[in-house]
Design an enzyme around this catalytic site. Structure first.
Site, PDB file in Angstrom:
ATOM      1  N   ASP A   1       0.592 -18.518   2.612  1.00 10.32           N
ATOM      2  CA  ASP A   1      -0.279 -19.493   1.933  1.00 10.32           C
ATOM      3  C   ASP A   1      -0.689 -20.607   2.897  1.00 10.32           C
ATOM      4  OD1 ASP A   1       2.394 -20.248   1.943  1.00 10.32           O
ATOM      5  OD2 ASP A   1       2.409 -21.059  -0.094  1.00 10.32           O
TER       6      ASP A   1
ATOM      7  N   ASP B   1     -10.233 -10.792   5.754  1.00 15.51           N
ATOM      8  CA  ASP B   1     -11.488 -11.136   5.082  1.00 15.51           C
ATOM      9  C   ASP B   1     -11.759 -12.633   5.193  1.00 15.51           C
ATOM     10  OD1 ASP B   1     -11.892  -8.478   4.187  1.00 15.51           O
ATOM     11  OD2 ASP B   1     -12.686  -9.189   2.269  1.00 15.51           O
TER      12      ASP B   1
ATOM     13  N   TYR C   1       0.827  -1.208   0.000  1.00 11.12           N
ATOM     14  CA  TYR C   1       0.000   0.000   0.000  1.00 11.12           C
ATOM     15  C   TYR C   1       0.865   1.264   0.000  1.00 11.12           C
ATOM     16  CZ  TYR C   1      -4.278  -2.667   0.964  1.00 11.12           C
ATOM     17  OH  TYR C   1      -5.355  -3.520   0.892  1.00 11.12           O
TER      18      TYR C   1
END
Ligand code: IPM
Ligand code: MN
Length: 330
Positions: free
Chosen positions: A203, A231, A123
């Site tokens: 992962d 999320d 970001y």
């Protein structure tokens, strides 16, 4: 002392869930002053800025900010920048706290906290195209200082919880950026002898979250990994309708926001789930020192089912609070 809270509904269902959370807060009869300010894509189209100067000034003059959601276009719009990203940067809200509590589809009790670095990583805002538009490059910025402070925050939270910290990275591939994050994480965690500290590749972390979410307590990771894993954690515990977050730093105001977005597909229909916004307001209360009220708000939200009606769900939460909190009896 009166605390001033700035409400920023933003776009889409933000305009529904923030007034709902405001109703809950107002029902508690506490010394709070509310002010509403504009931000988002609608604001950008109206006044040419997604986060106008007056909004920033209102935020700076308040003790906490309750933020709804804003719509960010998928393509570049000249002059538009996501207001939530600007607020995080502006107030140096380096820690994004994202709790996930509930029962997973597999039936396990989930109670975990994702501590997401909130100011750098992918970001960084440093993206560009080269070679006549055929190559696009994003710079992932990781600093020792930002890594150290986010891990320290995570360690402090772990001490207050089940004392387990999972450091999530991808240092096998991102040897420099994740390598530095990992190195700083172990350096800081070494100060916390009471914690059980482990590391996990991102992962693997995604797979184990899906398969055995109950094994996690506090997860600390870099910005984009934290965005994605939070999320996933929300999806394991009932979805985005009940996933809150806090953006905090060393100083107030913090920004408290539901993890969900502006949901244009259901906006304006009065059916958005207000619980994520109300739970975010509970995190805001924790930050201001209203611990008992925050606890009662969480209990009220967890006891309330959302059946497609914002007003009904809000009324039920307020009703429960009237039973559990003396101040809410009015
Ligand atoms: C979130 C959101 C934001 C993010 C977007 C809206 C910029 O997805 O708060 O998780 O990516 O941080
Ligand atoms: Mn996100």
């Amino acid at each position: 002392m009166t605390h001033t809270i700035t409400l920023i509904p933003g776009d889409g269902i933000g305009q529904e869930v923030i007034p709902a959370a405001h109703n809950v807060l107002a029902a508690l009869n506490l010394p709070l002053a509310f002010q509403t300010a504009d931000a988002g894509f609608g604001t950008f189209e109206r006044v040419g800025s997604a986060l106008p100067g007056e909004t920033l000034a209102a935020c700076a003059a308040s003790d906490a900010i309750l933020f709804g959601a804003t719509s960010s276009p998928m393509h570049k719009v000249e002059g538009y920048r996501s207001p939530i990203l600007m607020l995080r940067r502006h107030f140096d809200l380096y820690a994004n706290l994202r709790p996930a509590v509930g029962v997973s589809p597999g039936g396990s009790r989930v109670d975990l906290l994702v501590v997401r670095e909130n100011t750098e990583g992918l970001y960084s805002g440093r993206e560009r195209v080269e070679d006549g538009g055929t190559t696009a490059i994003a710079e992932r910025v990781i600093t020792a200082q930002a890594s150290a402070r986010i891990v320290r925050t995570a360690c402090e939270w772990a001490l207050k919880r089940r004392r387990k910290l999972t450091i999530v990275h991808k240092a096998n591939v991102l040897k420099e950026t994740c390598g530095l994050f990992r190195q700083m994480a172990f350096l800081v965690a070494a100060d916390y002898a009471d914690l059980t500290v482990e590391e996990m590749l991102v992962d693997t972390a995604a797979m184990r979250l899906a398969m055995e979410p109950e094994r996690f307590d506090v997860i600390v990771t870099t910005n984009l990994f934290g965005d994605i894993l939070s999320d996933l954690a929300a999806g394991l515990t009932g979805g985005l309708g009940s996933a809150p977050s806090a953006n905090v730093g060393d100083r107030r105001p913090g920004v408290f926001e539901p993890v969900h977005g502006s949901a244009p597909d259901i906006a304006g229909q009065g059916k958005a789930d207000p619980r994520a916004a109300i739970l975010s307001a509970a995190m805001l209360f924790d930050d201001l020192g209203y611990a008992a009220e925050a606890r009662a708000m969480r209990a009220a939200c967890f006891a309330t089912q959302h059946v497609h009606n914002t007003a009904d769900t809000t009324a039920q939460v307020i009703d429960r609070l009237r039973h559990s909190l003396p101040t809410a009896r009015g």
